[in-house]
Design a protein around this motif. Structure first.
Motif, PDB file in Angstrom:
ATOM      1  N   ASN A 163     -13.159   9.569   2.152  1.00 29.16           N
ATOM      2  CA  ASN A 163     -14.038   8.555   1.701  1.00 29.16           C
ATOM      3  C   ASN A 163     -14.998   9.000   0.545  1.00 29.16           C
ATOM      4  O   ASN A 163     -14.939  10.541   0.435  1.00 29.16           O
ATOM      5  CB  ASN A 163     -14.761   8.156   3.099  1.00 29.16           C
ATOM      6  CG  ASN A 163     -15.580   9.533   3.652  1.00 29.16           C
ATOM      7  OD1 ASN A 163     -16.304   9.832   3.207  1.00 29.16           O
ATOM      8  ND2 ASN A 163     -15.058   9.953   4.691  1.00 29.16           N
ATOM      9  N   LYS A 166      -0.203  -1.711   5.980  1.00 27.89           N
ATOM     10  CA  LYS A 166      -1.856  -1.554   6.530  1.00 27.89           C
ATOM     11  C   LYS A 166      -1.843   0.179   6.735  1.00 27.89           C
ATOM     12  O   LYS A 166      -0.891   0.699   6.627  1.00 27.89           O
ATOM     13  CB  LYS A 166      -2.211  -2.369   7.935  1.00 27.89           C
ATOM     14  CG  LYS A 166      -1.170  -2.077   8.996  1.00 27.89           C
ATOM     15  CD  LYS A 166      -1.651  -3.089  10.126  1.00 27.89           C
ATOM     16  CE  LYS A 166      -0.620  -2.863  11.310  1.00 27.89           C
ATOM     17  NZ  LYS A 166      -0.992  -3.306  12.650  1.00 27.89           N
ATOM     18  N   ASN A 167      -3.353   0.263   6.711  1.00 23.75           N
ATOM     19  CA  ASN A 167      -3.503   1.480   7.076  1.00 23.75           C
ATOM     20  C   ASN A 167      -3.070   2.328   8.251  1.00 23.75           C
ATOM     21  O   ASN A 167      -2.884   3.726   8.186  1.00 23.75           O
ATOM     22  CB  ASN A 167      -4.971   1.985   6.702  1.00 23.75           C
ATOM     23  CG  ASN A 167      -5.500   1.421   5.326  1.00 23.75           C
ATOM     24  OD1 ASN A 167      -4.919   1.022   4.573  1.00 23.75           O
ATOM     25  ND2 ASN A 167      -6.743   1.307   5.069  1.00 23.75           N
ATOM     26  N   LEU A 192      -5.258   6.550   0.047  1.00 26.30           N
ATOM     27  CA  LEU A 192      -4.576   5.366  -0.039  1.00 26.30           C
ATOM     28  C   LEU A 192      -4.599   4.651  -1.300  1.00 26.30           C
ATOM     29  O   LEU A 192      -5.359   4.630  -1.909  1.00 26.30           O
ATOM     30  CB  LEU A 192      -4.944   4.637   1.204  1.00 26.30           C
ATOM     31  CG  LEU A 192      -5.046   4.889   2.396  1.00 26.30           C
ATOM     32  CD1 LEU A 192      -5.749   4.060   3.300  1.00 26.30           C
ATOM     33  CD2 LEU A 192      -3.418   4.800   2.904  1.00 26.30           C
ATOM     34  N   TYR A 193      -3.317   4.118  -1.853  1.00 21.63           N
ATOM     35  CA  TYR A 193      -3.330   3.254  -3.115  1.00 21.63           C
ATOM     36  C   TYR A 193      -3.350   1.667  -2.348  1.00 21.63           C
ATOM     37  O   TYR A 193      -2.510   1.527  -1.511  1.00 21.63           O
ATOM     38  CB  TYR A 193      -2.126   3.424  -3.666  1.00 21.63           C
ATOM     39  CG  TYR A 193      -1.871   2.344  -4.846  1.00 21.63           C
ATOM     40  CD1 TYR A 193      -2.311   2.465  -5.941  1.00 21.63           C
ATOM     41  CD2 TYR A 193      -1.208   1.362  -4.426  1.00 21.63           C
ATOM     42  CE1 TYR A 193      -2.119   1.381  -6.992  1.00 21.63           C
ATOM     43  CE2 TYR A 193      -0.853   0.120  -5.394  1.00 21.63           C
ATOM     44  CZ  TYR A 193      -1.317   0.241  -6.680  1.00 21.63           C
ATOM     45  OH  TYR A 193      -1.207  -0.580  -7.444  1.00 21.63           O
ATOM     46  N   ASN A 215      -5.980   4.491  -7.990  1.00 24.03           N
ATOM     47  CA  ASN A 215      -4.878   3.839  -8.434  1.00 24.03           C
ATOM     48  C   ASN A 215      -3.647   4.669  -9.455  1.00 24.03           C
ATOM     49  O   ASN A 215      -2.606   4.138  -9.454  1.00 24.03           O
ATOM     50  CB  ASN A 215      -5.049   2.653  -9.740  1.00 24.03           C
ATOM     51  CG  ASN A 215      -5.773   1.623  -8.847  1.00 24.03           C
ATOM     52  OD1 ASN A 215      -5.563   1.184  -7.546  1.00 24.03           O
ATOM     53  ND2 ASN A 215      -6.842   1.055  -9.655  1.00 24.03           N
ATOM     54  N   ASP A 238      -6.701   1.547  -2.094  1.00 22.28           N
ATOM     55  CA  ASP A 238      -8.170   1.559  -1.675  1.00 22.28           C
ATOM     56  C   ASP A 238      -8.844   2.590  -2.260  1.00 22.28           C
ATOM     57  O   ASP A 238      -9.962   2.459  -2.512  1.00 22.28           O
ATOM     58  CB  ASP A 238      -7.889   1.907  -0.161  1.00 22.28           C
ATOM     59  CG  ASP A 238      -7.204   0.642   0.569  1.00 22.28           C
ATOM     60  OD1 ASP A 238      -5.940   0.321   0.134  1.00 22.28           O
ATOM     61  OD2 ASP A 238      -7.506   0.661   1.768  1.00 22.28           O
ATOM     62  N   ASP A 239      -8.358   3.905  -2.330  1.00 22.33           N
ATOM     63  CA  ASP A 239      -9.054   5.072  -2.905  1.00 22.33           C
ATOM     64  C   ASP A 239      -8.709   5.236  -4.343  1.00 22.33           C
ATOM     65  O   ASP A 239      -9.738   5.535  -4.913  1.00 22.33           O
ATOM     66  CB  ASP A 239      -8.566   6.274  -2.146  1.00 22.33           C
ATOM     67  CG  ASP A 239      -8.894   5.891  -0.636  1.00 22.33           C
ATOM     68  OD1 ASP A 239      -9.794   5.330  -0.402  1.00 22.33           O
ATOM     69  OD2 ASP A 239      -8.102   6.749   0.224  1.00 22.33           O
ATOM     70  N   LYS A 293       0.804  -1.185   0.043  1.00 27.19           N
ATOM     71  CA  LYS A 293      -0.066   0.034   0.024  1.00 27.19           C
ATOM     72  C   LYS A 293       0.896   1.526   0.017  1.00 27.19           C
ATOM     73  O   LYS A 293       2.239   1.347   0.337  1.00 27.19           O
ATOM     74  CB  LYS A 293      -1.056  -0.032   1.294  1.00 27.19           C
ATOM     75  CG  LYS A 293      -1.928  -1.214   1.199  1.00 27.19           C
ATOM     76  CD  LYS A 293      -3.125  -0.774   2.356  1.00 27.19           C
ATOM     77  CE  LYS A 293      -4.229  -1.775   2.183  1.00 27.19           C
ATOM     78  NZ  LYS A 293      -5.448  -1.518   3.211  1.00 27.19           N
TER      79      LYS A 293
END
Length: 846
Positions: A655, A585-586, A621-622, A627, A624-625, A524
């Motif tokens: 989000n 992880k985040n 985040l890559y 690419n 997750d949000d 990530k």
């Protein structure tokens, strides 16, 4: 006499037949189109008497109904029997009735059914409106350009595409030209449905009906966004190239394919002793030593025949005064799409001293000692066997490697150093020398004590009378200063000049590399958008010098919270970007954000002044949000905006809900901007009554937004956004203007000393030219400043600095009364009040 549209301005701009009716349906005014269409010659008659209708009651219901309605059958004086649509709208001058010929609409529809399928295949965007500007049709290319589907935009006004980048006068001039019957051609910026801006080359053509009146407008849009972006990038690239071009310590020249010089930097001009006007247009042969021209032409011919990317050569140039100098020239060949060379860029290094040294070595072995002494001050020198065993060295060689001459003679050169990199360089040089008979390269070497240095190194054979190599000479010129200058140029191009952090370009490159690695290793990546809270306040209050010191200190604090592999970049202003690669992880992104916020808790000390400044952080985040790099940066920016909305001094992860909230916010900002432009606001006045006598002594001007959809809106629905976006300046000026106009209208009913109170926002209070604007507005109305009270909040003036007191005293001297609102929410001190030149105090609570 027929009432004309000149007496009724509301009719003058309407292209369709239109008239005004009084409450008895009597015609009070008509436009030219009405007279022509209905053959109208009478005045003072009702609409049902002026034209013979098949059904008078249907006509009157259509007029009063408020919606466009088809009325079948009327007979004009010319005897024709027609059907029309009629739309009635109440106005201040009466009922406005607008008519449209149904037969004309049907003929247009029939014609359009034949043409529009072909128009839909055109690559340019096509938009067709009626004469009133209502969109009737868009083609597929327009949908692709704007993001609007035909079913969404048909029936709308083209103003839905306004970007906000053009002034009202721009559109006024465009419509003036169109309504005069001329086509409009130009470039403008439109806003897509998603809010992004795009550039179009636009042609708008008015279409006329059989009576010579404008019936429609056809707009053709060619999307030139990418062209403008490419032009801007090219300009930026050219600026960077020009900076490196002019600051290079080496000479640089540009020629066309035949070899005529088109440009040269100052260093090359210095080498030649010429100015650019003397050099430009000359052929390379004119500044090349005669003995070197043939070799130069041979290489040029090779370049024309073979697709080589470039070449290197040594040659002699001729100065303006006739003297020559040796140069090492590295040439890059620029080719077109057909691989034909059309331009060459040469980097020229003056190597006269180096060539002279090499020539001296090759002339005679016996002169080597003299040469060694001559080179003692500027280079390392060694004589060795062909296998690298040292035979003779100069003093500088001994000093550099920290050894005495007896300890070095007879030893292989590659055993002089313990540092592995230098040893490998020596071995590679010997290997290439044995294979090619010469070694020439710029190499880094680590001294026994001190920093690494760069040397222009030449390893060449020493020949006897028969031409046989009996050994080798290694000459190394110290070029560390030039290398440092080159590295400094590269560093400067990739780093922020104030903080020395990576700039936007270097950050983008590292982000791209991090995403490639994350995709390969299933990791990530986090992007943190950091914004310094209250930085503008610091800049405005203490000056840019203090602000720069804060930025440098903030950069160091952010760096202290990061890992060695993380990157922090200054994006400009008070904005920083942090790249966290290789995350599992985040939680780690949150941990780093907390460390960054914690680093801002201690006050900043600048020139003995302690300042408490916080930060807000948005995180994306890559994968997750998003690419893509640009998407991650955009989403982190949106998350930062949410962090500020929630109170600053915190971090927020992106989000999806934020996307809608941001769009809603931008839409509301646009509505407020339009409302200020069209002045959709009305003043409300709240009386102030004397407690004992009950007499009204003043009123406070309040503002309400008459929203075209939502009705009356209170200030809390628009003031915060207006404050944040700067729209508060225009809004505040409009409120004061309305208050002055109202006072002027009602002053005959006011008692002596009656006052209008108007609120001033904090931004207005510190606006440059505030006093002049207020004074001009009051004087133009023929009033005096003492009739008005300016109401400011305690928080606006709580700093009590010299700038605040100066503004207050200037307003008082002009005659304006000053009221302090919300007293008690800040300092709540009577001592504090003694320094404030105020006339009225409004207490927040008892």
């Amino acid at each position: 006499m027929i009432p004309s549209s000149e007496e009724c301005p509301c009719l003058s701009a309407l292209p369709r037949p239109a008239c005004l009716l009084d409450e008895k349906n009597v015609i009070t005014c008509v436009n030219g189109a009405f007279q022509s269409f209905f053959a109208f010659t009478q005045a003072g008659v009702s609409i049902v008497e002026a034209v013979k209708w098949d059904d008078d009651s249907t006509l009157l219901e259509a007029i009063r109904g408020g919606n466009p309605t088809i009325v079948h059958g009327f007979t004009g004086l010319c005897g024709s029997h027609r059907s029309v649509t009629v739309h009635g709208t109440p106005t201040a001058e009466g009922m406005l009735c607008v008519f449209h010929d149904v037969q004309s609409m049907r003929r247009l529809s029939e014609s359009a059914s034949l043409v529009l399928p072909a128009v839909d295949q055109i690559q340019e965007g096509i938009l067709i409106t009626d004469a009133g500007g209502r969109i009737l049709y868009v083609n597929a290319a327009f949908e692709l350009q704007s993001g609007w589907k035909a079913e969404q935009i048909v029936g709308q006004s083209p103003s839905i595409l306004k970007s906000g980048t053009h002034s009202d006068s721009f559109y006024r001039e465009m419509w003036t030209r169109l309504l005069s019957g001329h086509a409009y051609r130009g470039e403008m910026q439109n806003r897509r449905k998603d809010g992004t801006i795009y550039n179009v080359e636009k042609v708008i053509t008015p279409i006329f009906d059989e009576n010579g009146r404008i019936s429609h407008f056809v707009s053709t849009d060619r999307d030139v966004t990418e062209e403008r972006l490419t032009q801007r990038r090219l300009m930026e690239s050219e600026t960077k190239f020009r900076t490196i071009f002019e600051r290079s310590p080496l000479g640089i020249a540009v020629t066309d394919n035949p070899g005529h010089i088109t440009d040269a930097n100052s260093e090359f001009l210095r080498m030649l002793g010429m100015n650019i006007d003397e050099l430009r247009g000359r052929h390379l042969k004119e500044i090349t030593f005669a003995d070197d021209v043939a070799e130069n032409e041979r290489i040029l011919e090779l370049v024309r025949e073979e697709p080589v990317p470039g070449y290197e050569l040594r040659k002699r140039y001729v100065r303006k005064d006739g003297r020559t100098f040796w140069a090492r020239t590295v040439v890059a060949v620029v080719r077109d799409e057909m691989q034909r060379p059309f331009m060459k860029l040469g980097i020229i290094e003056d190597i006269t001293e180096r060539v002279q040294a090499e020539e001296a070595l090759s002339r005679a072995y016996s002169e080597l000692e003299d040469l060694r002494n001559a080179l003692e001050r500027v280079s390392l020198f060694a004589m060795m066997e062909n296998d690298g065993t040292l035979l003779r060295i100069n003093e500088a060689f001994c000093e550099f490697f920290g050894r005495d001459e007896p300890d070095l003679i007879g030893k292989p050169v590659y055993r002089l150093v313990t540092e592995k990199r230098s040893a490998r360089i020596f071995l590679r040089a010997l290997s290439e020398y044995r294979r090619k008979g010469i070694f020439r390269e710029e190499i880094p070497l680590k001294a026994a004590s001190g920093p690494q240095k760069w040397f222009d190194s030449t390893l060449m054979p020493l020949q006897d009378e028969t031409g046989k190599a009996r050994g080798a000479a290694w000459i190394m010129f110290d070029v560390s200063d030039r290398k440092q200058a080159e590295e400094a140029l590269v560093h400067q191009a990739m780093h922020d000049t104030l903080t020395d952090l990576p700039n936007r370009s270097l950050f983008s490159d590292r982000l791209h590399q991090a995403l490639l690695r994350a995709n390969r290793l299933n990791e990530k990546v986090a992007v943190l958008f950091v914004d310094i809270d209250r930085f503008k306040f610091v800049n405005d209050t203490f000056g840019h010098a203090h602000g720069d010191l804060i930025l440098v200190a903030a950069a160091r604090r952010i760096q202290s919270a990061l890992r060695p592999d993380d990157t922090v970049s200054r994006q400009g202003g008070d904005e920083f970007m942090v790249l966290l690669p290789g995350l599992g992880k985040n939680d780690h992104a949150a941990s780093v954000a907390e460390k960054v916020l914690a680093s801002f808790e201690a006050p900043f000390t600048v020139n003995d002044t302690e300042l408490t400044i916080g930060a807000s952080i948005g995180i994306a985040l890559y994968p997750d949000d998003a690419n893509e790099p640009d998407d991650l940066l955009r989403l982190a920016d949106m998350a930062l905006y949410r962090a500020k909305e929630e109170g600053r001094g915190r971090y927020v992860f992106y989000n999806a809900a934020q996307l809608k909230q941001s769009r809603d916010r931008f839409e509301k900002e646009g509505q407020i901007r339009q409302a200020v432009r069209e002045w959709q606001f009305v003043p409300y006045f709240q009386p102030r009554v004397h407690a004992q006598s009950g007499r009204m002594i003043a009123v406070e001007a309040l503002i309400r937004w008459m929203h075209p959809v939502h009705g009356v809106l209170f200030p809390d629905a628009f003031i915060p956004i207006a404050e944040e976006t700067g729209l508060i300046y225009g809004l505040g000026e409009g409120v004061f203007r309305d208050a002055v106009r109202s006072y002027s209208q009602w002053k005959h009913v006011f008692p002596e000393g009656f006052v209008f109170s108007v609120n001033l926002s904090a931004k207005q209070f510190y606006q440059v030219g505030l006093l002049e604007k207020l004074r001009d507005t009051v004087h133009q109305a023929g009033l005096h400043a003492r009739c008005f009270e300016l109401e400011i909040t305690e928080s606006t003036v709580m700093n009590l600095d010299q700038k605040t007191l100066t503004v207050l005293h200037d307003l008082r001297r002009e005659g304006f009364r000053i009221a302090l609102d919300d007293f008690g929410t800040g300092y709540s001190s009577l001592t504090y009040l003694e320094r404030l030149p105020v006339d009225t105090i409004k207490i927040d609570r008892l």
